[in-house]
Write a protein that holds these residues in place. Structure first.
Motif, PDB file in Angstrom:
ATOM      1  N   GLN A 145       0.828  -1.222   0.000  1.00 20.50           N
ATOM      2  CA  GLN A 145       0.000   0.000   0.000  1.00 20.50           C
ATOM      3  C   GLN A 145       0.855   1.262   0.000  1.00 20.50           C
ATOM      4  OE1 GLN A 145      -1.201  -0.787   3.790  1.00 20.50           O
ATOM      5  NE2 GLN A 145      -2.789  -2.282   3.311  1.00 20.50           N
ATOM      6  N   GLU A 146       1.999   1.196   0.712  1.00 19.39           N
ATOM      7  CA  GLU A 146       2.850   2.380   0.739  1.00 19.39           C
ATOM      8  C   GLU A 146       3.441   2.649  -0.634  1.00 19.39           C
ATOM      9  OE1 GLU A 146       5.806   2.230   3.845  1.00 19.39           O
ATOM     10  OE2 GLU A 146       4.253   1.907   5.351  1.00 19.39           O
ATOM     11  N   MET A 151       2.098   1.661  -3.480  1.00 23.76           N
ATOM     12  CA  MET A 151       0.989   2.107  -4.325  1.00 23.76           C
ATOM     13  C   MET A 151       0.718   3.588  -4.102  1.00 23.76           C
ATOM     14  SD  MET A 151      -0.214  -0.468  -6.081  1.00 23.76           S
ATOM     15  CE  MET A 151      -1.940  -0.855  -6.289  1.00 23.76           C
ATOM     16  N   GLY A 152       0.761   3.996  -2.826  1.00 21.69           N
ATOM     17  CA  GLY A 152       0.537   5.401  -2.493  1.00 21.69           C
ATOM     18  C   GLY A 152       1.540   6.291  -3.198  1.00 21.69           C
ATOM     19  N   SER A 153       2.771   5.846  -3.260  1.00 21.96           N
ATOM     20  CA  SER A 153       3.815   6.620  -3.919  1.00 21.96           C
ATOM     21  C   SER A 153       3.567   6.680  -5.433  1.00 21.96           C
ATOM     22  CB  SER A 153       5.181   5.992  -3.623  1.00 21.96           C
ATOM     23  OG  SER A 153       6.188   6.632  -4.347  1.00 21.96           O
ATOM     24  N   TYR A 154       3.257   5.533  -6.028  1.00 20.55           N
ATOM     25  CA  TYR A 154       2.984   5.525  -7.475  1.00 20.55           C
ATOM     26  C   TYR A 154       1.784   6.399  -7.811  1.00 20.55           C
ATOM     27  CZ  TYR A 154       6.242   1.643  -7.982  1.00 20.55           C
ATOM     28  OH  TYR A 154       7.359   0.857  -7.975  1.00 20.55           O
ATOM     29  N   ALA A 155       0.777   6.354  -6.936  1.00 22.63           N
ATOM     30  CA  ALA A 155      -0.453   7.108  -7.205  1.00 22.63           C
ATOM     31  C   ALA A 155      -0.191   8.613  -7.181  1.00 22.63           C
ATOM     32  CB  ALA A 155      -1.537   6.734  -6.196  1.00 22.63           C
ATOM     33  N   LEU A 156       0.890   9.033  -6.541  1.00 23.24           N
ATOM     34  CA  LEU A 156       1.224  10.459  -6.530  1.00 23.24           C
ATOM     35  C   LEU A 156       2.086  10.835  -7.727  1.00 23.24           C
ATOM     36  CD1 LEU A 156       1.993  10.888  -2.734  1.00 23.24           C
ATOM     37  CD2 LEU A 156       0.044  11.832  -3.968  1.00 23.24           C
TER      38      LEU A 156
END
Lengths: 252, 281
Positions: free
Chosen positions: B166-167, B169-174
């Motif tokens: 999730q961490e 993914m959070g980075s990619y999503a930004l």
């Protein structure tokens, strides 16, 4: 009447041999909230991840069809996925703040996109946190670890983090499924405020939530979009029998 | 007649005895080394140079040599091991290549340590003499770096894989790139585990004798350059014992070595706790 921000045409997706989305067509309007509902495994989360190409990262995924944002198909070869994700923010089921300070969480995006100036960064961070209705709760402890916040605060911090990269569209993938009713209420209120500036798509398994926050709703079942329309109409007077069965609780 | 109840109790006692045996073995070794070693232990033994073929003076040259050799080993093995781990965990999908890399690491781990010594002897002392200075601290360090490479790679990989998806993914999503995500999320998250792995392999390297037995000198040498020869605790211990020079002093070295390795192991735990204090709770 608002413009169409995203137009999805004949979207199909396979996980290996298994087809998870079948011929999905949809028009998502600018500055509106579009909710996607349906039972578990219906493809709504898979669908929303197509909108920022998050599925690219999963092994064995094959996609056909088009997703046009402002008229440009994001699956074209010349599209820069990294730049695309900067325009389309995403929130996840479980709040996923980075294990760093509140400030660094929100500054993460602007920093990787090259904002070096401290004063400017500070402004962006403050705007982001204010935008996520979190400022009053954390302004005096921006340097403390984000993991010390409550679940609801963490999710709003993730929203602040997303706002800081100034996206045009924000995708919410069941953002309240790990939160209590009060925290959920705050997020819903926030979504309502955010639509003035952003185009919002939200996946939820909570029909009341869809009814409360959205302007348009799409009902997914087994990878197909069964019905799409204005939220009020879809809930009060659905066209299809499958939709009616689901929203009246006879199924799902 | 043995009833089920008695059998149960008997088994329990047997299992308890097995568990107790571990403690017994540890305490007898440690106790014996301590008793034998404590006799020669004093400031002179630790901080001065040996005289009269190690019979007098201290073992400072061997302590320094071991610390230098082990540092060289980590300096070379850590970047390669961590690099390989990042590649395995983040930059490739499971398949033939990853299987081959893992098999290579496991095989490297299974090679007897004396073979590393023999290999290091030919490679660093004969073929690369002009670069390593022959039987030098550098040669010894490089040989040990081969030995600890698989451990560093495996512990780093395990630790990288514990960074939550999730961490990332959070980075990619930004809109972060893969490299930015690895640098800002994955490596910081994996750092405690990577450090622990490095410190534990430091301890292991400090305790190895066979790989460096051909590369360390018998006479006391104050280390002046990594391209020159030097002593190590383990090989000096071996020399003092096998040549019958002084068993008591050999135990003194053993005690010193145990203290160094134990300190490393406990500091690994301490560093790990310190670094994880701000993460996942």
């Amino acid at each position: 009447m608002s413009m169409e921000k995203i137009i999805v045409r004949e979207l199909n997706l396979w996980y290996g041999e298994k087809q998870a989305l079948e011929d999905v067509n949809m028009q998502i309007r600018e500055n509106r909230v579009t909710a996607l509902i349906g039972p578990s495994g219906c493809g709504k989360s898979t669908f929303i991840r197509c909108l920022n190409r998050m599925n690219d990262r999963i092994e064995g995924v094959r996609i056909t069809g088009k997703v046009e944002i402002d008229g440009k198909n994001i699956y074209d070869k010349d599209v820069d996925v990294v730049a695309l994700r900067k325009r389309i923010g995403m929130l996840f089921q479980k709040p996923n703040p980075f294990p760093m300070s509140i400030y660094d969480n929100v500054a993460y995006g602007p920093r990787i996109h090259g904002t070096g100036d401290k004063k400017k960064l500070r402004e962006i961070v403050e705007d982001g946190i204010r935008g996520a209705a979190l400022w009053d709760e954390v302004s005096d402890r921006l340097e403390t670890n984000a993991l010390d916040l409550s679940g609801g605060q963490q999710q709003r911090l993730c929203i602040a983090r997303t706002l800081a990269v100034k996206p045009e569209i924000i995708l919410f993938d069941e953002p309240c499924s790990a939160l209590d009713p009060i925290a959920t209420g705050k997020i819903e209120e926030l979504i309502h405020d955010l639509k003035r500036e952003y185009t919002i798509v939200i996946v939820t398994h909570n029909m009341q939530q869809a009814a409360r926050v959205s302007d348009y709703t799409g009902y997914f079942l087994l990878g197909e979009m069964i019905e799409f329309g204005k939220t009020k109409k879809l809930f009060e007077n659905p066209h299809k029998k499958e939709t009616e069965d689901y929203i009246t609780g006879r199924f799902g | 007649m043995i009833t089920a109840n008695t059998a149960d109790r008997l088994l329990k006692i047997l299992l308890w005895a097995s568990a107790f045996a571990i403690i017994l073995v540890l305490f007898s070794i440690m106790g014996y080394v301590f008793l034998m070693g404590a006799g020669v232990m004093n400031l002179e033994f630790i901080f001065t140079t040996a005289k009269n073929n190690w019979k007098e003076g201290g073992i400072i040259t061997a302590i320094e040599g071991t610390l230098i050799v082990v540092s060289i080993a980590v300096l070379f093995a850590a970047p390669i091991g961590i690099g390989a781990a990042i590649y395995l965990a983040e930059f490739t999908r499971e398949g033939k290549t990853t299987k081959i890399i893992r098999l290579a690491a496991d095989s490297l781990n299974a090679i007897p340590s004396i073979v590393f010594g023999l290999f290091g002897l030919t490679l660093f002392i004969h073929y690369l003499k002009d670069y390593t200075g022959g039987a030098s601290l550098l040669s010894a360090g490089l040989t040990l770096s081969f030995m600890i490479l698989p451990t560093i790679m495996r512990t780093s990989e395990v630790s990288i894989r514990t960074v939550p998806l999730q961490e990332k993914m959070g980075s990619y999503a930004l809109g972060a790139t893969k490299l930015q995500t690895v640098k800002n999320i994955v490596i910081p998250g994996a750092l405690p585990g990577i450090f622990t792995g490095i410190i534990l392999s430091l301890g292991r390297a400090a305790g190895e004798t066979a790989p460096i037995v051909f590369m360390t000198a018998l006479n006391p040498i104050t280390p002046s350059s990594i391209f020159r020869g030097g002593n190590a605790l383990t090989t000096t211990l071996y020399y003092l014992t096998s040549e019958g020079i002084s068993i008591n002093r050999a135990f003194g070295i053993a005690l010193t070595l145990i203290l160094i390795v134990l300190t490393l192991n406990y500091s690994a735990r301490f560093v790990n706790n310190y670094l994880t204090r701000n993460q996942r709770r």
